[in-house]
Design an enzyme around this catalytic site. Structure first.
Site, PDB file in Angstrom:
ATOM      1  N   LYS A 240     -44.919  64.718  13.866  1.00 39.82           N
ATOM      2  CA  LYS A 240     -44.077  64.330  15.003  1.00 39.82           C
ATOM      3  C   LYS A 240     -43.122  65.480  15.288  1.00 39.82           C
ATOM      4  CE  LYS A 240     -43.271  60.459  17.448  1.00 39.82           C
ATOM      5  NZ  LYS A 240     -44.206  59.402  17.850  1.00 39.82           N
TER       6      LYS A 240
ATOM      7  N   ASN B 215     -42.348  50.820  17.288  1.00 40.93           N
ATOM      8  CA  ASN B 215     -42.577  51.422  15.977  1.00 40.93           C
ATOM      9  C   ASN B 215     -41.548  50.903  14.987  1.00 40.93           C
ATOM     10  OD1 ASN B 215     -44.787  53.327  16.227  1.00 40.93           O
ATOM     11  ND2 ASN B 215     -43.490  54.390  17.711  1.00 40.93           N
TER      12      ASN B 215
ATOM     13  N   ALA C 180     -39.660  47.191  22.565  1.00 40.41           N
ATOM     14  CA  ALA C 180     -38.502  48.030  22.889  1.00 40.41           C
ATOM     15  C   ALA C 180     -38.307  49.025  21.745  1.00 40.41           C
ATOM     16  CB  ALA C 180     -37.275  47.162  23.114  1.00 40.41           C
TER      17      ALA C 180
ATOM     18  N   GLY D  66     -38.522  44.214  25.999  1.00 37.07           N
ATOM     19  CA  GLY D  66     -38.682  45.608  26.392  1.00 37.07           C
ATOM     20  C   GLY D  66     -39.767  45.736  27.447  1.00 37.07           C
TER      21      GLY D  66
ATOM     22  N   ASP E  42     -43.581  61.335  24.410  1.00 36.62           N
ATOM     23  CA  ASP E  42     -43.050  60.248  23.584  1.00 36.62           C
ATOM     24  C   ASP E  42     -41.756  59.821  24.287  1.00 36.62           C
ATOM     25  OD1 ASP E  42     -43.709  59.280  20.568  1.00 36.62           O
ATOM     26  OD2 ASP E  42     -41.570  59.111  20.933  1.00 36.62           O
TER      27      ASP E  42
ATOM     28  N   THR F   2     -51.904  51.421  25.346  1.00 35.83           N
ATOM     29  CA  THR F   2     -51.154  50.880  24.208  1.00 35.83           C
ATOM     30  C   THR F   2     -50.995  49.371  24.404  1.00 35.83           C
ATOM     31  OG1 THR F   2     -49.964  52.959  23.941  1.00 35.83           O
ATOM     32  CG2 THR F   2     -48.996  51.029  22.886  1.00 35.83           C
TER      33      THR F   2
ATOM     34  N   LYS G 196     -42.728  51.502  29.597  1.00 33.14           N
ATOM     35  CA  LYS G 196     -44.078  51.984  29.903  1.00 33.14           C
ATOM     36  C   LYS G 196     -45.149  51.076  29.291  1.00 33.14           C
ATOM     37  CE  LYS G 196     -43.294  56.324  28.432  1.00 33.14           C
ATOM     38  NZ  LYS G 196     -41.889  56.757  28.341  1.00 33.14           N
TER      39      LYS G 196
ATOM     40  N   SER H 107     -45.461  46.564  20.451  1.00 32.12           N
ATOM     41  CA  SER H 107     -45.730  48.000  20.388  1.00 32.12           C
ATOM     42  C   SER H 107     -44.656  48.796  19.659  1.00 32.12           C
ATOM     43  CB  SER H 107     -45.856  48.575  21.805  1.00 32.12           C
ATOM     44  OG  SER H 107     -44.586  48.647  22.422  1.00 32.12           O
TER      45      SER H 107
ATOM     46  N   GLY I 233     -44.326  47.688  27.698  1.00 36.25           N
ATOM     47  CA  GLY I 233     -44.005  46.262  27.854  1.00 36.25           C
ATOM     48  C   GLY I 233     -44.438  45.688  29.197  1.00 36.25           C
TER      49      GLY I 233
HETATM   50  P1  NAI Z   1     -39.773  52.921  27.218  1.00 42.73           P
HETATM   51  O1  NAI Z   1     -38.613  53.777  26.868  1.00 42.73           O
HETATM   52  O2  NAI Z   1     -40.570  53.211  28.454  1.00 42.73           O
HETATM   53  O3  NAI Z   1     -39.314  51.381  27.319  1.00 42.73           O
HETATM   54  C1  NAI Z   1     -38.470  50.749  26.404  1.00 42.73           C
HETATM   55  C2  NAI Z   1     -37.782  49.614  27.167  1.00 42.73           C
HETATM   56  O4  NAI Z   1     -37.047  48.831  26.223  1.00 42.73           O
HETATM   57  C3  NAI Z   1     -36.794  50.091  28.232  1.00 42.73           C
HETATM   58  O5  NAI Z   1     -37.029  49.418  29.443  1.00 42.73           O
HETATM   59  C4  NAI Z   1     -35.423  49.722  27.628  1.00 42.73           C
HETATM   60  O6  NAI Z   1     -34.462  49.401  28.618  1.00 42.73           O
HETATM   61  C5  NAI Z   1     -35.779  48.510  26.791  1.00 42.73           C
HETATM   62  N1  NAI Z   1     -34.855  48.191  25.707  1.00 42.73           N
HETATM   63  C6  NAI Z   1     -34.201  49.041  24.883  1.00 42.73           C
HETATM   64  N2  NAI Z   1     -33.464  48.335  23.998  1.00 42.73           N
HETATM   65  C7  NAI Z   1     -33.696  47.024  24.259  1.00 42.73           C
HETATM   66  C8  NAI Z   1     -33.238  45.817  23.674  1.00 42.73           C
HETATM   67  N3  NAI Z   1     -32.395  45.797  22.653  1.00 42.73           N
HETATM   68  N4  NAI Z   1     -33.675  44.643  24.209  1.00 42.73           N
HETATM   69  C9  NAI Z   1     -34.522  44.629  25.243  1.00 42.73           C
HETATM   70  N5  NAI Z   1     -34.989  45.760  25.835  1.00 42.73           N
HETATM   71  C10 NAI Z   1     -34.582  46.947  25.339  1.00 42.73           C
HETATM   72  O7  NAI Z   1     -40.719  52.938  25.900  1.00 42.73           O
HETATM   73  P2  NAI Z   1     -42.263  52.593  25.812  1.00 42.73           P
HETATM   74  O8  NAI Z   1     -43.068  53.806  25.984  1.00 42.73           O
HETATM   75  O9  NAI Z   1     -42.554  51.376  26.624  1.00 42.73           O
HETATM   76  O10 NAI Z   1     -42.377  52.204  24.264  1.00 42.73           O
HETATM   77  C11 NAI Z   1     -41.860  50.993  23.766  1.00 42.73           C
HETATM   78  C12 NAI Z   1     -41.988  50.996  22.259  1.00 42.73           C
HETATM   79  O11 NAI Z   1     -43.366  51.156  21.895  1.00 42.73           O
HETATM   80  C13 NAI Z   1     -41.231  52.153  21.579  1.00 42.73           C
HETATM   81  O12 NAI Z   1     -40.759  51.675  20.340  1.00 42.73           O
HETATM   82  C14 NAI Z   1     -42.312  53.196  21.363  1.00 42.73           C
HETATM   83  O13 NAI Z   1     -42.018  54.025  20.261  1.00 42.73           O
HETATM   84  C15 NAI Z   1     -43.508  52.319  21.066  1.00 42.73           C
HETATM   85  N6  NAI Z   1     -44.794  52.943  21.356  1.00 42.73           N
HETATM   86  C16 NAI Z   1     -45.061  53.430  22.614  1.00 42.73           C
HETATM   87  C17 NAI Z   1     -46.280  54.000  22.877  1.00 42.73           C
HETATM   88  C18 NAI Z   1     -46.621  54.531  24.247  1.00 42.73           C
HETATM   89  O14 NAI Z   1     -47.786  54.864  24.471  1.00 42.73           O
HETATM   90  N7  NAI Z   1     -45.720  54.599  25.194  1.00 42.73           N
HETATM   91  C19 NAI Z   1     -47.327  54.124  21.833  1.00 42.73           C
HETATM   92  C20 NAI Z   1     -46.958  53.528  20.567  1.00 42.73           C
HETATM   93  C21 NAI Z   1     -45.718  52.977  20.366  1.00 42.73           C
END
Ligand code: NAI
Length: 361
Positions: free
Chosen positions: A80, A261, A238, A180, A115, A150, A183, A259, A185
């Site tokens: 990473k 981590n 999230a 959450g 990421d 994902t 991207k 999703s 959720g």
């Molecule tokens: P993102 O940054 O696009 O979305 C995260 C969302 O969660 C945002 O809308 C944010 O406002 C919200 N959020 C943050 N704290 C919160 C809380 N306490 N309660 C409710 N909502 C909250 O991230 P993405 O890409 O959707 O990833 C989500 C999770 O999945 C992360 O943990 C990421 O590491 C993991 N992940 C993502 C992958 C991907 O392909 N994008 C692949 C594998 C894991």
């Protein structure tokens, strides 16, 4: 912090500090384990409060990538990168090109892409300096954003949970809470609504909640008390640390699959979930869709092939859930055992010398 001691504790191979004064690049690359193949893992950008925090994040996340690759059956190791900086204000073409040149010096030992805090467009700059990248926009020969695939993996994990818990994989009529709406959720929401589930959503960003509830006709929840909502599935999409000593007794669900981590603050949380009769889809299996997409891209991307492999998360987890019951061991612990077994198998195979064998398939 004592970096070598931290590396020893978690079994890391290499930590590389990359600095370029002209562009302001400060990037740390952590390579955890290359037993299975070159390290693959995203590049996060964040305004870390301290350098220690950035190093720890890189160490923790790269270890997770080793597990994720091994459990997904990929011939990749875990790595990473983290960039120290504010993604909203500090990015530049120069910064990502400098990163690209540093990646090039590693000769393919580490392959990276978007990421949290970075996106495919950032790596278009890096791609002018190196080929050791994944997740470039389709116009640049990449497979694009990994959020949707994902989400496909997460929904397969949820369906496997339904099959195991209720004897039928269909989400129709089941109540799912998605925490959450980024991207990943929002695609989980879409796929579940299309499959007939009753979906409730929460996000700390009210604008995002407004968009998703309007688009899919789903109900919003208070993000701060979301874990207590009665439902069939709680889907953390999230941030990590969702199941903690504080929250583990408060969940009112039958299945946790999402999703994010590092959903468990510690492995013992998996035992407590099991004792409460809550089926937990280990995060590094449920969220492997993006990684499977990225790995496919290294072979010349074929969406059908990537989706087929991601759909396999259903069968994989179903077997894991059954074995977890038979052996009376938490799903997260069983998943870690499988990873160890795969790493040890490869150690044994690598004793056999074969000239010119291509490593990554
Ligand atoms: P993102 O940054 O696009 O979305 C995260 C969302 O969660 C945002 O809308 C944010 O406002 C919200 N959020 C943050 N704290 C919160 C809380 N306490 N309660 C409710 N909502 C909250 O991230 P993405 O890409 O959707 O990833 C989500 C999770 O999945 C992360 O943990 C990421 O590491 C993991 N992940 C993502 C992958 C991907 O392909 N994008 C692949 C594998 C894991």
């Amino acid at each position: 912090m004592d970096i070598f001691e931290a590396m020893r504790q978690h079994g890391h191979e290499q930590v590389i500090f990359n600095f370029d004064e002209a562009t302001g690049l400060k990037a740390i690359i952590a390579i955890h384990n290359t037993t299975l193949g070159p390290a693959l893992g995203g590049c996060r950008m964040r305004a870390y409060d301290t350098e220690d925090e950035a190093v720890l994040d890189a160490l923790r996340l790269s270890q997770g990538m080793t597990y994720k690759s091994a459990a997904a059956g990929l011939d990749y190791g875990g790595g990473k990168a983290v960039i120290i900086g504010n993604p909203a204000t500090d990015k530049s073409e120069g910064m990502f090109r400098a990163l690209g040149r540093f990646l090039e010096t590693l000769g393919g030992r580490f392959v990276t892409g978007e990421d949290v805090g970075t996106d495919g467009d950032d790596f278009v700059y890096a791609s002018r300096e190196t080929d050791y990248l994944v997740g470039l926009p389709p116009g640049y020969g990449g497979s694009g954003d990994s959020g949707d695939l994902t989400a496909l993996g997460v929904v397969q994990a949820i369906r496997a949970g339904f099959q195991h818990a209720f004897g039928d994989p269909s989400p129709a009529g089941h109540r799912v809470v998605v925490q959450g709406l980024g991207k990943v959720g929002r695609h989980v929401v879409r796929r579940l609504v299309e499959a007939g589930a009753e979906v409730l959503v929460a996000d700390i960003d009210p604008q995002t909640v407004g968009t998703v509830t309007a688009q899919y006709g789903v109900e919003p929840l208070d993000p701060w008390s979301v874990v207590e909502t009665p439902c069939d599935v709680f889907s953390p999409c999230a941030l990590g640390n969702v199941v903690t000593p504080d929250t583990v007794g408060r969940f009112q669900c039958r299945i946790i699959a999402g999703s994010a981590n590092n959903q468990l603050s510690e492995e013992a949380m998996g035992d407590l979930l099991r004792a409460r009769g809550i089926l937990y889809a280990p995060d590094f299996i449920a969220n492997a869709g993006g990684l499977l997409q990225m790995a496919d891209e290294r072979r010349g991307y074929r969406a059908e092939r990537a989706e087929h492999r991601i759909e396999g998360i259903f069968e994989f987890l179903l077997t894991l859930y059954r074995e977890s019951d038979e052996r009376q061991v938490a799903t997260n612990r069983l998943a870690l055992t499988l990873v160890e077994e795969r790493l040890s198998l490869y150690h044994r195979i690598h004793r056999i010398w074969a000239d010119g064998v291509s490593h990554t398939r």
